[in-house]
Write a protein that holds these residues in place. Structure first.
Motif, PDB file in Angstrom:
ATOM      1  N   VAL A 137      18.047  -0.977  -7.170  1.00  0.00           N
ATOM      2  CA  VAL A 137      17.516  -1.846  -6.050  1.00  0.00           C
ATOM      3  C   VAL A 137      17.846  -1.998  -4.663  1.00  0.00           C
ATOM      4  CG1 VAL A 137      14.705  -2.396  -5.081  1.00  0.00           C
ATOM      5  CG2 VAL A 137      14.847  -1.473  -7.255  1.00  0.00           C
ATOM      6  N   ILE A 138      18.825  -2.890  -4.907  1.00  0.00           N
ATOM      7  CA  ILE A 138      19.589  -3.535  -3.916  1.00  0.00           C
ATOM      8  C   ILE A 138      20.783  -2.286  -4.035  1.00  0.00           C
ATOM      9  CG2 ILE A 138      21.402  -5.318  -3.489  1.00  0.00           C
ATOM     10  CD1 ILE A 138      19.242  -7.069  -5.122  1.00  0.00           C
ATOM     11  N   ILE A 139      21.017  -1.951  -4.144  1.00  0.00           N
ATOM     12  CA  ILE A 139      21.981  -0.518  -3.453  1.00  0.00           C
ATOM     13  C   ILE A 139      22.059   0.204  -2.703  1.00  0.00           C
ATOM     14  CG2 ILE A 139      23.448   0.994  -4.350  1.00  0.00           C
ATOM     15  CD1 ILE A 139      24.594  -0.637  -6.583  1.00  0.00           C
ATOM     16  N   ASP A 140      20.513   0.489  -3.409  1.00  0.00           N
ATOM     17  CA  ASP A 140      19.540   1.935  -1.914  1.00  0.00           C
ATOM     18  C   ASP A 140      19.109   0.899  -0.550  1.00  0.00           C
ATOM     19  OD1 ASP A 140      19.270   3.818  -4.147  1.00  0.00           O
ATOM     20  OD2 ASP A 140      17.878   3.520  -4.584  1.00  0.00           O
ATOM     21  N   TYR A 141      18.808  -0.201  -0.869  1.00  0.00           N
ATOM     22  CA  TYR A 141      18.535  -1.425  -0.015  1.00  0.00           C
ATOM     23  C   TYR A 141      19.373  -1.545   1.244  1.00  0.00           C
ATOM     24  CZ  TYR A 141      17.285  -5.522   2.032  1.00  0.00           C
ATOM     25  OH  TYR A 141      17.528  -6.501   3.782  1.00  0.00           O
ATOM     26  N   LYS A 142      20.931  -1.880  -0.131  1.00  0.00           N
ATOM     27  CA  LYS A 142      22.002  -1.723   0.638  1.00  0.00           C
ATOM     28  C   LYS A 142      23.106  -0.725   1.813  1.00  0.00           C
ATOM     29  CE  LYS A 142      25.350  -5.720   0.054  1.00  0.00           C
ATOM     30  NZ  LYS A 142      26.033  -7.319  -0.051  1.00  0.00           N
ATOM     31  N   GLU A 156       0.836  -1.425   0.046  1.00  0.00           N
ATOM     32  CA  GLU A 156      -0.125  -0.120  -0.059  1.00  0.00           C
ATOM     33  C   GLU A 156       0.636   1.697  -0.006  1.00  0.00           C
ATOM     34  OE1 GLU A 156      -2.528  -0.398   3.392  1.00  0.00           O
ATOM     35  OE2 GLU A 156      -4.298  -1.658   2.282  1.00  0.00           O
ATOM     36  N   ARG A 157       2.373   1.072   0.020  1.00  0.00           N
ATOM     37  CA  ARG A 157       3.089   2.523   0.019  1.00  0.00           C
ATOM     38  C   ARG A 157       4.463   2.190  -0.922  1.00  0.00           C
ATOM     39  NH1 ARG A 157       6.058   2.187   3.802  1.00  0.00           N
ATOM     40  NH2 ARG A 157       5.553   0.438   4.753  1.00  0.00           N
ATOM     41  N   ILE A 158       4.968   1.369  -1.081  1.00  0.00           N
ATOM     42  CA  ILE A 158       5.622   0.726  -1.640  1.00  0.00           C
ATOM     43  C   ILE A 158       5.387  -0.937  -2.187  1.00  0.00           C
ATOM     44  CG2 ILE A 158       7.639   2.607  -1.290  1.00  0.00           C
ATOM     45  CD1 ILE A 158       8.622  -0.061  -0.017  1.00  0.00           C
ATOM     46  N   GLY A 159       5.753  -1.430  -3.875  1.00  0.00           N
ATOM     47  CA  GLY A 159       5.568  -1.950  -4.536  1.00  0.00           C
ATOM     48  C   GLY A 159       6.508  -2.667  -5.995  1.00  0.00           C
ATOM     49  N   LEU A 160       6.317  -2.687  -6.432  1.00  0.00           N
ATOM     50  CA  LEU A 160       6.670  -3.426  -7.472  1.00  0.00           C
ATOM     51  C   LEU A 160       5.968  -3.926  -8.803  1.00  0.00           C
ATOM     52  CD1 LEU A 160       9.033  -4.684  -9.292  1.00  0.00           C
ATOM     53  CD2 LEU A 160       9.107  -6.757  -8.371  1.00  0.00           C
ATOM     54  N   CYS A 161       5.902  -2.684 -10.041  1.00  0.00           N
ATOM     55  CA  CYS A 161       5.051  -2.803 -10.459  1.00  0.00           C
ATOM     56  C   CYS A 161       4.476  -3.674 -11.532  1.00  0.00           C
ATOM     57  CB  CYS A 161       5.001  -1.641 -11.705  1.00  0.00           C
ATOM     58  SG  CYS A 161       5.976  -1.059 -12.134  1.00  0.00           S
ATOM     59  N   HIS A 162       3.869  -4.433 -12.343  1.00  0.00           N
ATOM     60  CA  HIS A 162       4.066  -5.464 -13.380  1.00  0.00           C
ATOM     61  C   HIS A 162       5.415  -4.976 -14.247  1.00  0.00           C
ATOM     62  CE1 HIS A 162       0.806  -8.176 -11.978  1.00  0.00           C
ATOM     63  NE2 HIS A 162       0.195  -6.829 -12.046  1.00  0.00           N
ATOM     64  N   ALA A 172      13.355  -0.430   4.781  1.00  0.00           N
ATOM     65  CA  ALA A 172      11.674  -0.951   3.878  1.00  0.00           C
ATOM     66  C   ALA A 172      11.366  -1.617   2.849  1.00  0.00           C
ATOM     67  CB  ALA A 172      10.314   0.057   3.777  1.00  0.00           C
ATOM     68  N   PHE A 173      12.341  -1.525   1.832  1.00  0.00           N
ATOM     69  CA  PHE A 173      12.692  -2.208   0.262  1.00  0.00           C
ATOM     70  C   PHE A 173      12.789  -3.856   0.383  1.00  0.00           C
ATOM     71  CE2 PHE A 173      14.773   0.831  -2.352  1.00  0.00           C
ATOM     72  CZ  PHE A 173      13.792   1.691  -2.465  1.00  0.00           C
ATOM     73  N   SER A 174      13.404  -4.651   1.821  1.00  0.00           N
ATOM     74  CA  SER A 174      13.459  -5.659   2.588  1.00  0.00           C
ATOM     75  C   SER A 174      11.879  -6.490   2.311  1.00  0.00           C
ATOM     76  CB  SER A 174      13.727  -6.223   3.555  1.00  0.00           C
ATOM     77  OG  SER A 174      12.371  -5.390   4.957  1.00  0.00           O
ATOM     78  N   ASP A 175      10.723  -5.937   2.606  1.00  0.00           N
ATOM     79  CA  ASP A 175       9.686  -6.029   1.811  1.00  0.00           C
ATOM     80  C   ASP A 175       9.255  -7.071   0.891  1.00  0.00           C
ATOM     81  OD1 ASP A 175       6.971  -6.838   3.247  1.00  0.00           O
ATOM     82  OD2 ASP A 175       5.475  -5.307   2.032  1.00  0.00           O
ATOM     83  N   ILE A 176       9.457  -5.423  -0.095  1.00  0.00           N
ATOM     84  CA  ILE A 176       9.501  -6.457  -1.320  1.00  0.00           C
ATOM     85  C   ILE A 176      10.217  -7.479  -2.263  1.00  0.00           C
ATOM     86  CG2 ILE A 176       9.475  -5.440  -4.008  1.00  0.00           C
ATOM     87  CD1 ILE A 176       8.263  -3.027  -0.956  1.00  0.00           C
ATOM     88  N   LEU A 177      11.502  -7.475  -1.651  1.00  0.00           N
ATOM     89  CA  LEU A 177      12.611  -8.110  -2.250  1.00  0.00           C
ATOM     90  C   LEU A 177      11.925  -9.782  -1.609  1.00  0.00           C
ATOM     91  CD1 LEU A 177      15.723  -6.076  -1.848  1.00  0.00           C
ATOM     92  CD2 LEU A 177      14.043  -6.007  -3.706  1.00  0.00           C
ATOM     93  N   SER A 178      12.141  -9.468  -0.161  1.00  0.00           N
ATOM     94  CA  SER A 178      11.854 -10.750   0.661  1.00  0.00           C
ATOM     95  C   SER A 178      10.758 -11.672  -0.336  1.00  0.00           C
ATOM     96  CB  SER A 178      11.914 -11.056   1.852  1.00  0.00           C
ATOM     97  OG  SER A 178      10.655  -9.997   2.317  1.00  0.00           O
TER      98      SER A 178
END
Length: 227
Positions: free
Chosen positions: A70-75, A27-33, A81-87
């Motif tokens: 994305v992983i560079i930003d996450y790491k 609902e806040r962040i995600g990955l589009c099709h 918060a990116f862990s939710d989408i990546l996991s």
């Protein structure tokens, strides 16, 4: 009355999207099709030859394109918060690999205390815990520790990567006969996982398989694993 559609921001393209245009969102962040369709998936069954101590590697996505950013930003840039989408991505892409539920324990590749204090989280652990819950395998982030500060693997040559992490990890529990899944975000040369495997095997681990969200090399040694 005008109804304003709920939107989320895709962490891959940065755009606001409607919920129906979503591979996954919270609902806040995600990955589009669209961005999901552009991911460079590794050939199924995502199984690759392991390095020393690692029986085999499971890795569903090549470390290329937008997932690299994305992983560079996450790491490195604090986007925990990116862990939710990546996991979710890791679990969903490996969901048919039922053999992963037959392991005894899931362990994330650890980071040093200095790196943890600097970053505030272990990026591998944030992927590994949901993964363990999804496959109903016990999880632990205190069995394997990083006891030596090392240079960042991304900043040194391939030849240096194995020696850089040699002796950097310690297993703190008797693991006799245990089958272990070792989880990380990126797999490059396998030096880090091999160093972790050395520590786990020294405490009796029977089998160790690696799972990484991404893989940097398009390996030719792809094989099917029979279960």
């Amino acid at each position: 009355m005008i109804t304003i559609p709920k939107l989320y921001r895709c962490i891959f393209c940065g755009r606001l999207k409607k919920h129906e245009n979503s591979y996954y969102n919270n609902e806040r962040i995600g990955l589009c099709h669209e961005c999901f369709s552009k991911l460079e998936l590794t050939p199924k069954p995502f199984s690759f030859e392991g390095t020393r101590g690692i029986d085999y590697l499971v890795s569903p996505i090549f470390y290329s394109g937008k997932i690299r950013n994305v992983i560079i930003d996450y790491k490195f840039h604090g986007n925990r918060a990116f862990s939710d989408i990546l996991s979710y991505l890791l679990c969903d892409l490996t969901k048919d690999m039922i053999h992963l539920s037959k392991f005894d324990i899931v362990i994330p590749v650890p980071i040093s205390k200095h790196r943890y204090n600097e970053r505030g989280y272990n990026q591998a652990a944030l992927l590994a815990k949901p993964f363990a819950e999804y496959f109903n395998v016990p999880y632990s982030d205190d069995i394997l520790l990083k006891i030596k500060e090392t240079k960042r693997q991304s900043r040194i040559s391939r030849a240096e990567r194995f020696t850089n992490v040699q002796g950097a990890f310690k297993a703190c529990e008797n693991l006799t006969g245990r089958k272990i899944l070792l989880i990380d975000d990126i797999y490059t040369t396998g030096g880090t996982m091999s160093a972790c495997a050395d520590a786990l095997i020294s405490m009796g681990a029977k089998n160790i398989a690696g799972v990484s969200l991404t893989l940097t090399e398009k390996r030719k040694n792809i094989f099917n694993i029979m279960y």
